[in-house]
Enzyme design. Structure first.
Site, PDB file in Angstrom:
ATOM      1  N   ARG A  51      30.617  51.450  73.173  1.00  0.00           N
ATOM      2  CA  ARG A  51      31.349  52.441  73.785  1.00  0.00           C
ATOM      3  C   ARG A  51      32.234  51.588  74.901  1.00  0.00           C
ATOM      4  O   ARG A  51      33.235  51.888  75.237  1.00  0.00           O
ATOM      5  CB  ARG A  51      30.689  53.656  74.416  1.00  0.00           C
ATOM      6  CG  ARG A  51      30.871  54.702  73.574  1.00  0.00           C
ATOM      7  CD  ARG A  51      29.334  55.438  73.717  1.00  0.00           C
ATOM      8  NE  ARG A  51      28.141  54.595  73.324  1.00  0.00           N
ATOM      9  CZ  ARG A  51      27.732  54.664  72.237  1.00  0.00           C
ATOM     10  NH1 ARG A  51      28.262  55.573  71.250  1.00  0.00           N
ATOM     11  NH2 ARG A  51      26.769  53.884  71.836  1.00  0.00           N
ATOM     12  N   THR A  52      31.236  51.064  75.819  1.00  0.00           N
ATOM     13  CA  THR A  52      32.003  50.494  76.963  1.00  0.00           C
ATOM     14  C   THR A  52      33.167  49.484  76.866  1.00  0.00           C
ATOM     15  O   THR A  52      34.137  49.687  77.309  1.00  0.00           O
ATOM     16  CB  THR A  52      30.837  50.072  77.806  1.00  0.00           C
ATOM     17  OG1 THR A  52      30.007  50.725  78.138  1.00  0.00           O
ATOM     18  CG2 THR A  52      31.110  49.349  79.333  1.00  0.00           C
ATOM     19  N   LYS A  80      26.721  26.624  75.614  1.00  0.00           N
ATOM     20  CA  LYS A  80      26.573  25.053  75.916  1.00  0.00           C
ATOM     21  C   LYS A  80      26.130  25.011  77.406  1.00  0.00           C
ATOM     22  O   LYS A  80      25.841  23.899  77.731  1.00  0.00           O
ATOM     23  CB  LYS A  80      27.964  24.893  75.868  1.00  0.00           C
ATOM     24  CG  LYS A  80      28.841  24.798  74.798  1.00  0.00           C
ATOM     25  CD  LYS A  80      30.099  24.127  74.784  1.00  0.00           C
ATOM     26  CE  LYS A  80      30.968  24.357  73.534  1.00  0.00           C
ATOM     27  NZ  LYS A  80      32.363  24.144  73.850  1.00  0.00           N
ATOM     28  N   ARG A 101      30.025  42.419  81.048  1.00  0.00           N
ATOM     29  CA  ARG A 101      28.662  43.088  80.987  1.00  0.00           C
ATOM     30  C   ARG A 101      27.543  41.767  80.972  1.00  0.00           C
ATOM     31  O   ARG A 101      27.814  40.832  80.081  1.00  0.00           O
ATOM     32  CB  ARG A 101      28.614  43.931  79.893  1.00  0.00           C
ATOM     33  CG  ARG A 101      27.023  44.203  79.458  1.00  0.00           C
ATOM     34  CD  ARG A 101      27.155  45.311  78.299  1.00  0.00           C
ATOM     35  NE  ARG A 101      27.533  46.535  78.908  1.00  0.00           N
ATOM     36  CZ  ARG A 101      27.143  47.802  78.285  1.00  0.00           C
ATOM     37  NH1 ARG A 101      26.610  47.715  77.137  1.00  0.00           N
ATOM     38  NH2 ARG A 101      27.598  48.797  78.671  1.00  0.00           N
ATOM     39  N   HIS A 129      25.778  50.655  86.621  1.00  0.00           N
ATOM     40  CA  HIS A 129      26.933  50.568  85.462  1.00  0.00           C
ATOM     41  C   HIS A 129      27.938  51.631  86.116  1.00  0.00           C
ATOM     42  O   HIS A 129      27.992  52.800  85.644  1.00  0.00           O
ATOM     43  CB  HIS A 129      26.109  51.313  84.045  1.00  0.00           C
ATOM     44  CG  HIS A 129      26.948  51.176  83.112  1.00  0.00           C
ATOM     45  ND1 HIS A 129      28.351  50.876  82.972  1.00  0.00           N
ATOM     46  CD2 HIS A 129      26.770  51.531  81.707  1.00  0.00           C
ATOM     47  CE1 HIS A 129      28.692  51.089  81.820  1.00  0.00           C
ATOM     48  NE2 HIS A 129      27.979  51.236  80.786  1.00  0.00           N
TER      49      HIS A 129
HETATM   50  C1  NCD Z   1      24.348  52.737  78.396  1.00  0.00           C
HETATM   51  C2  NCD Z   1      24.234  51.015  78.748  1.00  0.00           C
HETATM   52  O1  NCD Z   1      24.571  50.078  78.236  1.00  0.00           O
HETATM   53  O2  NCD Z   1      23.401  51.040  80.096  1.00  0.00           O
HETATM   54  N1  NCD Z   1      25.442  52.713  77.389  1.00  0.00           N
HETATM   55  C3  NCD Z   1      26.718  52.732  77.802  1.00  0.00           C
HETATM   56  O3  NCD Z   1      27.138  52.009  78.385  1.00  0.00           O
HETATM   57  N2  NCD Z   1      27.191  54.035  77.304  1.00  0.00           N
HETATM   58  C4  NCD Z   1      22.970  53.382  78.253  1.00  0.00           C
HETATM   59  C5  NCD Z   1      22.243  52.417  77.143  1.00  0.00           C
HETATM   60  O4  NCD Z   1      22.346  51.463  76.890  1.00  0.00           O
HETATM   61  O5  NCD Z   1      21.013  53.241  76.857  1.00  0.00           O
END
Ligand code: NCD
Length: 312
Positions: A51-52, A80, A101, A129
């Site tokens: 999703r993100t 590397k 991320r 997040h």
């Molecule tokens: C979450 C995350 O990555 O922290 N997911 C997200 O970004 N929608 C929640 C999760 O991974 O449980």
């Protein structure tokens, strides 16, 4: 706005502006389709995501911009031995804005030193997040019409769940909020959040172990997945993973207008029998994530006033 690393980097006014802009976008998406023409978003995902990453890409494409990046650290020079700082320095030469991320807490903050373009934390370890928080706030605003005067139950892995930490920080600044933490003993909310945030601000909160004991009180229940990848011991994960499975029976006594949120991915925390229940809003969250990221990208690129929003 040059960076978004922690949900506390945003003032309440900035959050309200982003939510307003996202709501305008929802009203008439076509007006925004060229705002980011010729701009490039880089998505650097050193940790898995559906999703993100895709909502960032979808947001940029919906604004007429372009995207590049990687979805797996193994396909980057990280394998590397390149430092995350050098990777970001490099990618900031190729793009106008970066979303990253990383499994390590604090990695985006370190990378920020060398980024020549605005940098967004798309999740760092068990820490923060902020764009999921914006997604959650937009969903709450749309469903409840307000961000104050609410009782919210956070349920599941409150120890490692970064979306909980991030959302809690943001909501702690709105008045008359009540927080109920529902988790097994081992997965309670971290001590630092209790001391530095909840106790320091004298907020109304309590900790319980069973959903059924508090469901009647809640305006929102925020379910979370047990964060398998952050456990040191598989045995513990197996023992705790199915502690909470929300189903019709467990929410029988809820308020009529309860909303059920979950950042997703879900593993077992919400029975699919609830998916068509009017209280289930977790896929509305997914949709809102796209719009709020459009608002964020525009704002971070200084393009938030490109569209005359008050014109009819
Ligand atoms: C979450 C995350 O990555 O922290 N997911 C997200 O970004 N929608 C929640 C999760 O991974 O449980």
């Amino acid at each position: 706005m040059k960076y978004l690393i922690d949900s506390m980097d945003l003032s309440v006014e900035e959050i309200d502006d982003l939510i307003d802009l996202a709501q305008d976008i929802i009203k008439d998406k076509s007006r925004y389709q060229d705002v980011c023409r010729h701009k490039i978003l880089a998505t650097l995902f050193f940790e898995p995501s559906t999703r993100t990453r895709l909502s960032f890409e979808s947001a940029m494409l919906s604004l007429g911009g372009k995207v590049l990046g990687f979805s797996n650290a193994n396909s980057s020079s990280a394998t590397k031995g390149e430092s995350v700082t050098d990777t970001i320095w490099t990618v900031s030469c190729y793009s106008d804005i970066i979303a990253m991320r990383h499994p390590k807490e604090g990695a985006p903050l370190v990378a920020l030193k060398r980024s020549k373009v605005p940098l967004i934390n798309a999740g760092d370890g068990g820490h923060n997040h902020p764009t999921q928080t914006l997604t959650d706030l937009l969903t709450i605003k749309r469903e409840k019409g307000r961000l104050d005067n609410l009782t919210i139950g956070f349920c599941g892995d409150l120890k490692f769940g970064r979306t909980v930490h991030s959302l809690l920080k943001a909501l702690s600044r709105y008045p008359h909020m009540k927080f109920i933490f529902i988790s097994p003993r081992e997965l309670r909310i971290p001590e630092y959040l209790k001391q530095d945030l909840l106790d320091a601000k004298n907020l109304d909160y309590r900790e319980v172990e069973k959903v059924e004991d508090v469901i009647e009180e809640l305006d929102i229940i925020y379910m979370t997945r047990v964060q398998k990848e952050r456990f040191f011991n598989e045995q513990d994960y197996i023992r705790l993973k199915d502690t909470y499975i929300l189903d019709k029976k467990k929410i029988e006594k809820s308020k009529k207008d309860l909303i059920i949120l979950h950042p997703l991915p879900r593993v077992n925390e919400i029975a699919t029998e609830l998916d068509d229940d009017p209280r289930a809003k977790y896929f509305d969250q997914v949709q809102n994530g796209r719009y709020v990221r459009m608002a964020l990208i525009m704002t971070m690129l200084g393009l938030e006033n490109e569209v005359d929003r008050h014109e009819d």
